[in-house]
Scaffold this motif. Structure first.
Motif, PDB file in Angstrom:
ATOM      1  N   LEU A 141      28.300  47.391  20.646  1.00 43.71           N
ATOM      2  CA  LEU A 141      29.376  46.840  20.422  1.00 43.71           C
ATOM      3  C   LEU A 141      30.641  47.353  21.386  1.00 43.71           C
ATOM      4  O   LEU A 141      31.207  46.653  21.943  1.00 43.71           O
ATOM      5  N   LEU A 142      30.434  48.780  21.851  1.00 51.55           N
ATOM      6  CA  LEU A 142      31.383  49.294  22.693  1.00 51.55           C
ATOM      7  C   LEU A 142      30.809  48.679  24.141  1.00 51.55           C
ATOM      8  O   LEU A 142      31.857  48.242  25.060  1.00 51.55           O
ATOM      9  N   THR A 143      29.774  48.857  24.625  1.00 48.82           N
ATOM     10  CA  THR A 143      29.327  48.361  25.786  1.00 48.82           C
ATOM     11  C   THR A 143      29.633  46.970  25.916  1.00 48.82           C
ATOM     12  O   THR A 143      29.969  46.420  27.122  1.00 48.82           O
ATOM     13  N   GLN A 144      29.483  45.918  24.709  1.00 49.44           N
ATOM     14  CA  GLN A 144      29.748  44.602  25.070  1.00 49.44           C
ATOM     15  C   GLN A 144      31.348  44.702  25.183  1.00 49.44           C
ATOM     16  O   GLN A 144      31.934  43.719  26.377  1.00 49.44           O
ATOM     17  N   ALA A 145      32.225  45.288  24.654  1.00 50.03           N
ATOM     18  CA  ALA A 145      33.608  45.304  24.816  1.00 50.03           C
ATOM     19  C   ALA A 145      33.804  45.668  26.438  1.00 50.03           C
ATOM     20  O   ALA A 145      34.849  45.071  27.170  1.00 50.03           O
ATOM     21  N   LEU A 146      33.352  46.865  26.641  1.00 49.09           N
ATOM     22  CA  LEU A 146      33.470  47.242  28.253  1.00 49.09           C
ATOM     23  C   LEU A 146      33.069  46.085  29.151  1.00 49.09           C
ATOM     24  O   LEU A 146      33.647  45.854  30.238  1.00 49.09           O
ATOM     25  N   ASN A 147      31.939  45.391  28.820  1.00 49.43           N
ATOM     26  CA  ASN A 147      31.390  44.567  29.691  1.00 49.43           C
ATOM     27  C   ASN A 147      32.428  43.325  29.839  1.00 49.43           C
ATOM     28  O   ASN A 147      32.604  42.893  30.906  1.00 49.43           O
ATOM     29  N   ARG A 148      33.151  43.006  28.802  1.00 49.46           N
ATOM     30  CA  ARG A 148      33.964  41.901  28.965  1.00 49.46           C
ATOM     31  C   ARG A 148      35.196  42.569  29.466  1.00 49.46           C
ATOM     32  O   ARG A 148      35.578  41.550  30.330  1.00 49.46           O
ATOM     33  N   ASP A 149      35.657  43.397  29.394  1.00 54.75           N
ATOM     34  CA  ASP A 149      36.619  44.020  30.048  1.00 54.75           C
ATOM     35  C   ASP A 149      36.311  44.079  31.659  1.00 54.75           C
ATOM     36  O   ASP A 149      37.288  43.691  32.271  1.00 54.75           O
ATOM     37  N   ALA A 150      35.103  44.618  32.198  1.00 53.72           N
ATOM     38  CA  ALA A 150      34.788  44.493  33.355  1.00 53.72           C
ATOM     39  C   ALA A 150      34.958  43.144  34.270  1.00 53.72           C
ATOM     40  O   ALA A 150      35.540  42.839  35.293  1.00 53.72           O
ATOM     41  N   GLU A 151      34.250  42.114  33.026  1.00 47.42           N
ATOM     42  CA  GLU A 151      34.053  40.713  33.726  1.00 47.42           C
ATOM     43  C   GLU A 151      35.672  40.230  34.040  1.00 47.42           C
ATOM     44  O   GLU A 151      36.030  39.501  35.199  1.00 47.42           O
ATOM     45  N   ARG A 152      36.592  40.515  33.117  1.00 48.04           N
ATOM     46  CA  ARG A 152      38.145  40.045  33.123  1.00 48.04           C
ATOM     47  C   ARG A 152      38.714  40.770  34.356  1.00 48.04           C
ATOM     48  O   ARG A 152      39.404  39.948  35.202  1.00 48.04           O
ATOM     49  N   ARG A 153      38.379  42.124  34.495  1.00 42.71           N
ATOM     50  CA  ARG A 153      39.067  42.765  35.688  1.00 42.71           C
ATOM     51  C   ARG A 153      38.689  42.091  36.981  1.00 42.71           C
ATOM     52  O   ARG A 153      39.341  41.888  37.981  1.00 42.71           O
ATOM     53  N   ALA A 154      37.267  41.690  36.926  1.00 41.92           N
ATOM     54  CA  ALA A 154      36.690  41.220  38.436  1.00 41.92           C
ATOM     55  C   ALA A 154      37.416  39.811  38.523  1.00 41.92           C
ATOM     56  O   ALA A 154      37.498  39.456  39.814  1.00 41.92           O
TER      57      ALA A 154
ATOM     58  N   LYS B  88      40.080  38.508  37.659  1.00 38.11           N
ATOM     59  CA  LYS B  88      41.441  38.880  38.074  1.00 38.11           C
ATOM     60  C   LYS B  88      41.542  39.313  39.568  1.00 38.11           C
ATOM     61  O   LYS B  88      42.545  38.651  40.313  1.00 38.11           O
ATOM     62  N   GLU B  89      40.654  40.037  40.020  1.00 38.76           N
ATOM     63  CA  GLU B  89      40.487  40.661  41.394  1.00 38.76           C
ATOM     64  C   GLU B  89      40.346  39.340  42.301  1.00 38.76           C
ATOM     65  O   GLU B  89      40.825  39.111  43.318  1.00 38.76           O
ATOM     66  N   ARG B  90      39.304  38.545  41.966  1.00 39.26           N
ATOM     67  CA  ARG B  90      38.843  37.320  42.470  1.00 39.26           C
ATOM     68  C   ARG B  90      40.131  36.177  42.811  1.00 39.26           C
ATOM     69  O   ARG B  90      40.409  35.823  43.780  1.00 39.26           O
ATOM     70  N   GLU B  91      41.072  36.189  41.649  1.00 44.21           N
ATOM     71  CA  GLU B  91      41.928  35.540  41.489  1.00 44.21           C
ATOM     72  C   GLU B  91      43.217  35.920  42.553  1.00 44.21           C
ATOM     73  O   GLU B  91      43.856  35.164  43.114  1.00 44.21           O
TER      74      GLU B  91
END
Length: 186
Positions: A163-176, A178-181
């Motif tokens: 569950l921690l890994t899933q949350a961190l993956n969602r966070d990494a995807e969100r940050r990536a 945002k960077e692309r945007e």
């Protein structure tokens, strides 16, 4: 009146007021990792049931939690539910948190404990926990999620690695994303 009349504007403004009722677990862990203040930045009203305040100030509560609960921030409101299910198998804090969330028609109930979450969901209450609060704060760039999880790992908080890994993956995807945007805006 027309679209600019007062009552419609008032209703729109009131719809944005976000009220949460918090159980002991999320408050305890957020206080332990020195992140309880993010609640005031995520929600307009944070209500603690009186039974939860009693648990947070109990002699066996961690010192940091007792200190936080003994000097509550102005944005925390302590309320007593008018009717708590006396036959509940839940602890007093959870039972009163669920009752208060129903009474106040809370936007969310902050609750970590599995049985309490099951009961709240059965009653149709929207539930979030410590991890959900931290994820929401990370989405708004209020915290570094990996750092918060690192702090949480030094407490007695229990969550599966998956569950921690899933949350961190969602966070990494969100940050990536945002960077692309941001890159496209330049």
């Amino acid at each position: 009146g027309g679209p600019a009349s007062g009552p419609q504007f008032t209703r729109r403004a009131a719809a944005k007021m976000i009220l949460v009722v918090a159980d002991t677990g999320p408050i305890c862990y957020l206080a332990l990792i020195e992140a309880a203040d993010i609640l005031s930045r995520l929600y307009d009203r944070v209500v603690l049931p009186s039974a939860v305040l009693a648990e947070l100030t109990h002699p066996h509560a961690p010192a940091a939690v007792k200190a936080w609960a003994s000097n509550l921030p102005a944005w925390v409101e302590v309320r007593r539910a008018t009717h708590v299910d006396a036959g509940s198998v839940l602890g007093p804090g959870e039972a009163e948190a669920i009752a208060l969330a129903q009474e106040l028609k809370a936007d969310s109930l902050l609750l970590d404990e599995a049985e309490g979450r099951e009961e709240a969901l059965r009653l149709g209450l929207p539930v979030s926990g410590t991890i959900g609060v931290l994820e929401k704060a990370a989405e708004r760039d209020l915290v570094n999620l990996a750092e918060m999880f690192s702090r949480l790992s030094r407490t007695s908080f229990h969550i599966s690695r998956e569950l921690l890994t899933q949350a961190l993956n969602r966070d990494a995807e969100r940050r990536a994303r945002k960077e692309r945007e941001r890159g496209l805006e330049r």
